[in-house]
Design a protein around this motif. Structure first.
Motif, PDB file in Angstrom:
ATOM      1  N   ALA A 387       5.017  -5.942  -3.156  1.00  9.56           N
ATOM      2  CA  ALA A 387       4.359  -6.999  -3.919  1.00  9.56           C
ATOM      3  C   ALA A 387       2.902  -6.615  -4.112  1.00  9.56           C
ATOM      4  O   ALA A 387       2.274  -6.105  -3.197  1.00  9.56           O
ATOM      5  CB  ALA A 387       4.454  -8.310  -3.160  1.00  9.56           C
ATOM      6  N   PRO A 388       2.375  -6.778  -5.319  1.00  6.21           N
ATOM      7  CA  PRO A 388       0.972  -6.406  -5.535  1.00  6.21           C
ATOM      8  C   PRO A 388       0.034  -7.440  -4.916  1.00  6.21           C
ATOM      9  O   PRO A 388      -0.613  -8.207  -5.600  1.00  6.21           O
ATOM     10  CB  PRO A 388       0.855  -6.362  -7.057  1.00  6.21           C
ATOM     11  CG  PRO A 388       1.907  -7.294  -7.538  1.00  6.21           C
ATOM     12  CD  PRO A 388       3.006  -7.296  -6.540  1.00  6.21           C
ATOM     13  N   THR A 389      -0.022  -7.457  -3.619  1.00  7.18           N
ATOM     14  CA  THR A 389      -0.833  -8.467  -2.947  1.00  7.18           C
ATOM     15  C   THR A 389      -2.286  -8.019  -2.883  1.00  7.18           C
ATOM     16  O   THR A 389      -2.622  -6.875  -3.172  1.00  7.18           O
ATOM     17  CB  THR A 389      -0.342  -8.677  -1.515  1.00  7.18           C
ATOM     18  OG1 THR A 389      -0.423  -7.433  -0.836  1.00  7.18           O
ATOM     19  CG2 THR A 389       1.075  -9.163  -1.485  1.00  7.18           C
ATOM     20  N   ALA A 390      -3.107  -8.961  -2.469  1.00  9.79           N
ATOM     21  CA  ALA A 390      -4.532  -8.657  -2.333  1.00  9.79           C
ATOM     22  C   ALA A 390      -4.744  -7.550  -1.325  1.00  9.79           C
ATOM     23  O   ALA A 390      -5.669  -6.748  -1.441  1.00  9.79           O
ATOM     24  CB  ALA A 390      -5.278  -9.908  -1.899  1.00  9.79           C
ATOM     25  N   ASN A 391      -3.860  -7.487  -0.330  1.00  9.84           N
ATOM     26  CA  ASN A 391      -4.007  -6.463   0.696  1.00  9.84           C
ATOM     27  C   ASN A 391      -3.886  -5.065   0.127  1.00  9.84           C
ATOM     28  O   ASN A 391      -4.600  -4.155   0.530  1.00  9.84           O
ATOM     29  CB  ASN A 391      -2.944  -6.656   1.767  1.00  9.84           C
ATOM     30  CG  ASN A 391      -3.371  -7.681   2.781  1.00  9.84           C
ATOM     31  OD1 ASN A 391      -4.563  -7.921   2.934  1.00  9.84           O
ATOM     32  ND2 ASN A 391      -2.428  -8.299   3.438  1.00  9.84           N
ATOM     33  N   PHE A 393      -4.614  -4.144  -2.927  1.00  6.78           N
ATOM     34  CA  PHE A 393      -5.821  -3.827  -3.700  1.00  6.78           C
ATOM     35  C   PHE A 393      -7.002  -3.547  -2.786  1.00  6.78           C
ATOM     36  O   PHE A 393      -7.795  -2.653  -3.040  1.00  6.78           O
ATOM     37  CB  PHE A 393      -6.143  -4.954  -4.662  1.00  6.78           C
ATOM     38  CG  PHE A 393      -5.120  -5.113  -5.735  1.00  6.78           C
ATOM     39  CD1 PHE A 393      -4.886  -4.086  -6.623  1.00  6.78           C
ATOM     40  CD2 PHE A 393      -4.370  -6.257  -5.847  1.00  6.78           C
ATOM     41  CE1 PHE A 393      -3.928  -4.198  -7.601  1.00  6.78           C
ATOM     42  CE2 PHE A 393      -3.405  -6.383  -6.820  1.00  6.78           C
ATOM     43  CZ  PHE A 393      -3.187  -5.352  -7.704  1.00  6.78           C
TER      44      PHE A 393
ATOM     45  N   ALA B 588      -2.085 -12.752   0.361  1.00 11.47           N
ATOM     46  CA  ALA B 588      -2.167 -13.386  -0.946  1.00 11.47           C
ATOM     47  C   ALA B 588      -1.789 -12.404  -2.042  1.00 11.47           C
ATOM     48  O   ALA B 588      -2.048 -11.216  -1.937  1.00 11.47           O
ATOM     49  CB  ALA B 588      -3.574 -13.877  -1.182  1.00 11.47           C
ATOM     50  N   ALA B 589      -1.189 -12.919  -3.085  1.00 12.95           N
ATOM     51  CA  ALA B 589      -0.823 -12.084  -4.219  1.00 12.95           C
ATOM     52  C   ALA B 589      -1.488 -12.647  -5.468  1.00 12.95           C
ATOM     53  O   ALA B 589      -0.906 -13.470  -6.174  1.00 12.95           O
ATOM     54  CB  ALA B 589       0.688 -12.049  -4.384  1.00 12.95           C
ATOM     55  N   PRO B 590      -2.709 -12.245  -5.730  1.00 12.04           N
ATOM     56  CA  PRO B 590      -3.468 -12.853  -6.825  1.00 12.04           C
ATOM     57  C   PRO B 590      -2.809 -12.656  -8.187  1.00 12.04           C
ATOM     58  O   PRO B 590      -2.769 -13.577  -9.002  1.00 12.04           O
ATOM     59  CB  PRO B 590      -4.810 -12.155  -6.761  1.00 12.04           C
ATOM     60  CG  PRO B 590      -4.604 -10.937  -5.956  1.00 12.04           C
ATOM     61  CD  PRO B 590      -3.474 -11.218  -5.041  1.00 12.04           C
ATOM     62  N   ARG B 591      -2.263 -11.461  -8.394  1.00 15.65           N
ATOM     63  CA  ARG B 591      -1.664 -11.203  -9.705  1.00 15.65           C
ATOM     64  C   ARG B 591      -0.482 -12.131  -9.942  1.00 15.65           C
ATOM     65  O   ARG B 591      -0.345 -12.733 -10.997  1.00 15.65           O
ATOM     66  CB  ARG B 591      -1.187  -9.754  -9.777  1.00 15.65           C
ATOM     67  CG  ARG B 591      -2.233  -8.845 -10.311  1.00 15.65           C
ATOM     68  CD  ARG B 591      -1.648  -7.503 -10.672  1.00 15.65           C
ATOM     69  NE  ARG B 591      -2.732  -6.633 -11.086  1.00 15.65           N
ATOM     70  CZ  ARG B 591      -2.563  -5.463 -11.658  1.00 15.65           C
ATOM     71  NH1 ARG B 591      -1.367  -5.016 -11.884  1.00 15.65           N
ATOM     72  NH2 ARG B 591      -3.596  -4.741 -12.006  1.00 15.65           N
ATOM     73  N   THR B 592       0.353 -12.233  -8.907  1.00 12.79           N
ATOM     74  CA  THR B 592       1.535 -13.074  -9.037  1.00 12.79           C
ATOM     75  C   THR B 592       1.127 -14.525  -9.254  1.00 12.79           C
ATOM     76  O   THR B 592       1.706 -15.220 -10.104  1.00 12.79           O
ATOM     77  CB  THR B 592       2.383 -12.958  -7.759  1.00 12.79           C
ATOM     78  OG1 THR B 592       2.285 -11.637  -7.271  1.00 12.79           O
ATOM     79  CG2 THR B 592       3.809 -13.318  -8.024  1.00 12.79           C
TER      80      THR B 592
END
Lengths: 433, 706
Positions: A387-391, A393, B588-592
């Motif tokens: 999942a493209p999570t904040a972590n 990035f 957290a998943a900002p994009r999602t």
């Protein structure tokens, strides 16, 4: 050998000077003839250049102090802004004029102020009749200051209308300095590297009091035999000589050999010096650790050098990110489809082979890639869904701060940031394991 | 900073306010105050415990560093005039401190370090960060500022002096630093013994000045080079010691500094404990203990460990996550008031209100429990509050005992599994713990295979393991283990007896000897076959029988004690299991989230009208959502005119079903304005940007663009 001669200075001083600056007599006599007598105006600016530790600073300093010429000595690295530099020159002038009196801090923001204050300082020192020497060490730093600093120093004599000579010391040639066409050309002078004979002579000069000069000179000979190929830096050599001398003396101290038994001593020291070249000289292990090792008689093998600790532990996704970044940096974009897509279709072999570049991509170095490509490759090389999570990035950012990735053209964050992978193949291999 | 993550909850507020927060949401119970207090005290306990652990873990490293520092300038102290010292180049003593990539944890280490140094070595410490030092000038300013201030901290008497200094603009150069240092050391020298403070007597006459570079990697090469060159020129007057905080590998020193500069340094390497070991210790001391009543459920623990292993390696973040779990548990679970030390449980149970009793009855695990009871007791449990309270207390005590036993048996099992080849149940105890919490561990394949492997262990290993188990069980506080310990000891003595017995008969050995005698290939083959046959059919030796017994016994222990916590009644009170909540907070998943908000506004706005079905674009959605959905259908470059057309079509579709021909060729001004506004909002969010390739187009910045 040219003996130093000058009518203006007493012969005893000159003799003393000569003993202090071995192998630099010709340069010193040249300088002396330029300087002339104390009250004579000298050349406005002198530029001295030469390789690292070819004795520029040392010669200037000994020359000026032994002959007691009025001078100011400033290192331009230490006084990194023009303001600091000018203030330092002025404060040195003041402090030498009135030692007891507490010098008030000078404020000098511009060159105009400097010239004014300089005149005052010179007047208060009452040395209108003597040439004042301002030596600027590591003068290449002057180029990074305001544009008017260097030309002004070159013409300081003219600007202040005082008897002053500016000496610039640098490791690079004058051609790289020349600020503009109209600038005053200083008198340039080259200090050549010391030859092996010179080094031998200089190093043997200060031998330890406990041993004879011949003994020490033989040791220096061996030392130079090992190290001259890799290092001609006088300071470094002297340091190495001091570090390893105890080991050299060991057989003599134990009584196994006398001072003349050069062959035996050589056999004892040679492997030791070779080891030193691989470790201490490269700063793999520090000199104090080296000394302790010598003292304990241990093998240097037990102490791991700095480069032995190359392994970096990274979190799971950081590893994959780094691998993805590496792939993105070194693979051309057009192969992405072939490598990372499940159904990439047939590979047109002939076509591909024809186009195949002769030069390896590793020789060309890493190429920048956009963030999206990095993530796309990441998704395809990680087995499970990411999942493209904040972590994720924030991990990219941390890899940048750790200097494993580097950002290219960081003008606009929104504008699709581009990165480069800065680690080597070996590093990636270690991580991918 | 790197790997930074700020937990997004209500912490560090004033206590009253937090208590108030607790109350305002959970209106169904009046125990909020008590819950808050319990939560606070529990957290404080855990916090002090973790600090203690970290201190212990760092002790070794700090001790090494302190001895290095005290050694570093000893020559300077003695002022030796020996020949070697004169000849040797004075290098700057430097400690390269390899701390690992978990940069968030470094702060704590550095704080501990500077405290220790302040106590033992020197009051003069400067901590430099790369972000404060873009140039040598800023670096010097920071350095001078910190050093001179730290001096004033110690000498509170000379306040006037320092004010004066700060007023007439300190010249941030090395020479001013040197004169400051001379002043300071002279002052301490000249002080009369009576006036001498406590702190200065612990330091030497001329204590070194320690400069710590917190994040070596981020410093620019030039700044570091200049600083090292400058300070190496003044090392005789100012005894500097550098400490490089390194996150990756010490190779970075060579990469950042050329040889001419690195030859000015005398670098020694110090390595901190690996963060994985650190985490293991923390888990061992915080979770696998019965000291704290609060427990983490399997999913939650998995989330925390995954964040640690997959993302940041940061122990600090792990502890922060743990703290979040505690806060969340006490906040959301009204019955968490019972999550306290056993001594308090009785009092608290009896003071429960009727509502709280109802809460207990609503717990799924309690319902399961009730269903298993006979009907008379069922009625009593469901109607009689005081009976319920009695029963609850008993159950909680059971739960406590279960924990004690669980931990001990888990450790025993870990002793076995951690020595098996390939570690079918994991190498670390945390993996085993997770496996046991997840479901009945004895039903898993991994457990089966590890038992298989355990049946093949050799005797010495088995004996040492059994001894370890005995030690663990003896030291545990559980009362039930007396018999178990006895049994294990019995096994041990049996093994001992076996050893004596086995020395007498050496049948197999003799056959081996026979085998060595034979040289003929055919015969050899035959005997080998025979041997194999005999081995297969041979009855189990005594040792093997015993080994089976031991393994079976361990198996029975596991079945008895390592029941997953979900099966225990009232586990909801002490176990925090809301993994999704935690994941939402920590990962957290900002994009999602952004995509959900724009694609499906109903999700956040909770407006029934917005509820859309399938891929259609509703015109009731906010403009930005419509624009966003339309832009998803475009390629890398989006034509603004087409986009506007599409937008107006969508908007008009519902407003005027019978649109005239007039409106089709001329777009309404208001719609135009709405469109422009929505597009600039998208630009602000970073989805698009103006393109230079075509003037009336914008470029997409997100997925699908390539």
């Amino acid at each position: 050998m040219p003996n130093l001669e000058h009518p203006a200075y007493p012969a005893a001083d000159l003799l003393h000077l000569e003993s202090l600056v071995p192998c630099r007599e010709s340069q010193v006599s040249m300088l002396l003839s330029i300087f002339g007598e104390r009250q004579q105006f000298s050349f406005p600016s002198i530029f001295i250049y030469g390789h690292t530790s070819s004795g520029k600073t040392y010669v200037m300093q000994t020359l000026l102090t032994t002959l007691q010429l009025p001078h100011v000595f400033v290192n331009c690295v230490e006084y990194f802004t023009s303001q600091f530099l000018l203030e330092e020159i002025l404060s040195q002038l003041q402090s030498s004029s009135s030692d007891a009196e507490q010098t008030c801090p000078v404020h000098c923001d511009t060159l105009n102020d400097f010239v004014r204050l300089f005149k005052q300082a010179v007047a208060s020192r009452e040395l209108q009749d003597q040439t004042l020497y301002i030596v600027l060490d590591r003068a290449e730093q002057l180029r990074e200051m305001e544009a008017n600093i260097l030309p002004a120093f070159l013409r300081l004599q003219e600007l202040t209308d005082r008897n002053v000579t500016v000496v610039l010391l640098s490791e690079i040639v004058w051609e790289l300095f020349r600020p503009n066409v109209q600038c005053f050309e200083p008198f340039t002078m080259y200090f050549p590297d010391y030859s092996i004979g010179h080094l031998q002579k200089i190093l043997s000069q200060n031998h330890p009091p406990e041993y004879s000069a011949d003994f020490y000179s033989a040791y220096i000979n061996i030392l130079l035999g090992v190290f001259y190929m890799v290092c001609r830096d006088l300071k470094e050599l002297r340091h190495l000589a001091a570090l390893n001398f105890a080991k050299y003396c060991e057989p003599v101290v134990r009584g196994e050999a006398n001072e003349r038994d050069t062959r035996k001593l050589w056999k004892n020291i040679e492997p030791h010096l070779k080891k030193a070249m691989q470790t201490v000289y490269l700063r793999e292990i520090s000199s104090s650790q080296w000394e302790r090792l010598q003292h304990d008689g241990g093998e240097p093998g037990q102490l791991k050098g700095l480069s032995a600790h190359t392994h970096v532990e990274l979190p799971y996704y950081s590893k994959f990110l780094l691998i993805a970044a590496y792939l993105a940096s070194y693979n051309p974009v057009r192969t992405d489809k072939r490598f990372f897509l499940k159904h990439h279709g047939k590979i047109r072999k002939t076509n591909f082979m024809k186009k195949h570049e002769k030069t390896s991509n590793h020789l060309l170095g890493p190429k920048p890639f956009p963030l999206d490509r990095l993530l796309a490759i990441l998704y395809s090389i990680v087995d499970n869904r990411v999942a493209p999570t904040a972590n994720i990035f924030s991990q990219i950012t941390s890899l940048v701060t750790l200097q494993l990735l580097s950002m290219v053209g960081q003008n606009d964050q929104l504008d699709g940031p581009r990165y480069k992978c800065t680690v080597s193949l070996d590093f990636i291999r270690a991580i991918a394991r | 900073g790197c790997f930074v993550f700020k937990p997004s909850t209500k912490k560090r507020r004033s206590s009253e306010k937090t208590a108030h927060d607790f109350r305002s949401r959970s209106d169904d119970s009046e125990d909020t105050e008590l819950r808050f207090v319990t939560c606070q005290s529990l957290w404080n306990q855990i916090k002090s415990e973790t600090e203690q652990i970290q201190e212990d873990l760092n002790k070794q490293l700090l001790d090494n560093l302190v001895s290095f520092l005290s050694r570093s300038h000893s020559e300077f102290q003695e002022k030796t005039t020996e020949w070697t010292c004169r000849m040797k180049f004075r290098e700057i003593p430097t400690a390269a401190l390899v701390l690992g990539v978990n940069v968030t944890d470094h702060d704590l280490t550095f704080r501990g370090l500077s405290d220790v140094l302040q106590d033992n070595i020197t009051p003069y410490i400067a901590l430099l960060e790369a972000k404060d030092c873009p140039g040598i000038k800023n670096l010097m300013q920071k350095l001078v500022g910190q050093l001179m201030n730290c001096d004033t901290d110690v000498d509170s008497l000379e306040d006037e002096d320092c004010v004066q200094v700060s007023q007439n603009r300190i010249r941030c150069s090395m020479s001013s630093l040197i004169s400051w240092y001379e002043n300071v050391t002279k002052k301490t020298d000249s002080e009369t013994p009576s006036k001498k403070r406590n702190s200065s007597s612990r330091h030497w006459q001329s204590p070194p000045v320690v400069v710590i570079f917190k994040d070596m990697e981020s410093f620019t090469t030039k700044v570091l080079q200049d600083f090292i060159v400058i300070s190496s020129q003044h090392i005789h007057e100012l005894p500097l010691v550098l400490i490089f905080g390194i996150a990756t590998s010490p190779m970075i020193i060579h990469r950042l500094l050329p040889h001419s500069v690195s030859s000015l340094l005398c670098v020694e390497l110090f390595q901190s404990l690996s963060c994985k070991e650190h985490l293991s210790t923390i888990i061992d001391k915080l979770l696998l203990t019965s000291r704290f009543p609060f427990k983490l459920g399997e999913k939650v623990l998995q989330v925390l460990i995954n964040i640690f292993l997959y993302h940041d390696f940061s122990v600090q973040n792990f502890i922060k996550g743990f703290q979040l779990c505690i806060v969340e548990h006490f906040y959301s679970q009204p019955l968490s008031v019972l999550c306290c030390q056993l001594v308090d449980v009785k009092k608290r149970v009896y003071s429960l209100s009727h509502d709280q009793c109802e809460n207990i009855r609503r717990l799924p695990s309690f319902r399961r429990y009730v269903e298993k009871q006979e009907s008379g007791k069922q009625i009593a449990l469901l109607t009689n509050d005081s009976f319920l309270k009695e029963e609850t207390q008993k159950l909680l005590e059971d739960l406590y005992v279960y924990h004690e036993n669980y931990v001990s048996v888990l450790r025993c099992l870990h002793v076995f599994t951690s020595s098996l080849p390939k570690y079918p149940l994991g190498k670390q105890i945390r993996e085993l713990h997770c496996a046991c919490l997840e479901n009945r561990v004895w039903e898993t394949e991994e457990y089966e295979s590890s038992l298989q492997l355990a049946r093949m262990l050799n005797k010495t290993d088995l004996v040492t393991m059994l001894q370890q188990c005995v030690e663990i069980l003896m030291s545990s506080s559980g009362k039930e283990f007396d018999k178990t310990v006895e049994k294990l000891k019995e096994f041990l003595t049996q093994f001992q007896n076996l050893e004596e017995a086995s020395q007498e008969r050496d049948v197999s050995v003799s056959s081996q000897k026979e085998l060595q005698k034979k040289t003929d290939l055919y015969h050899l083959q035959k005997t080998l076959l025979e041997l194999k046959e005999s081995r297969r059919s041979k009855k189990l030796t005594k040792f093997e029988m015993l080994r089976f017994e031991v393994v079976d016994y361990i198996d029975s222990l596991v079945r008895k004690y390592l029941v997953p916590a979900d099966n225990r009644t009232l586990h909801e009170i002490v176990y925090f299991n809301a993994a999704t909540v935690l994941r939402g907070h920590l990962n957290a998943a900002p994009r999602t989230a952004l995509h959900t908000a724009l694609n499906n506004p109903h999700w956040y706005l909770k407006n029934q009208a917005l509820k859309c079905d399938g891929g259609g674009i509703s015109n009731k959605a906010p403009d930005i959502c419509i624009v966003y959905k339309l832009h998803l259908e475009c390629g890398r470059l989006i034509n603004l005119v087409d986009w506007l057309e599409a937008f107006s079509t969508v908007v008009m579709a519902a407003e005027e079903p019978n649109a005239d021909a007039a409106s089709s060729d001329e777009v309404d001004d208001i719609i135009h304005a709405r469109f422009i506004r929505a597009v600039s909002e998208l630009e602000l969010l970073g989805f698009i940007k103006p393109s230079k390739q075509k003037t009336d187009h914008v470029a997409r910045l997100t997925w699908g663009g390539c």
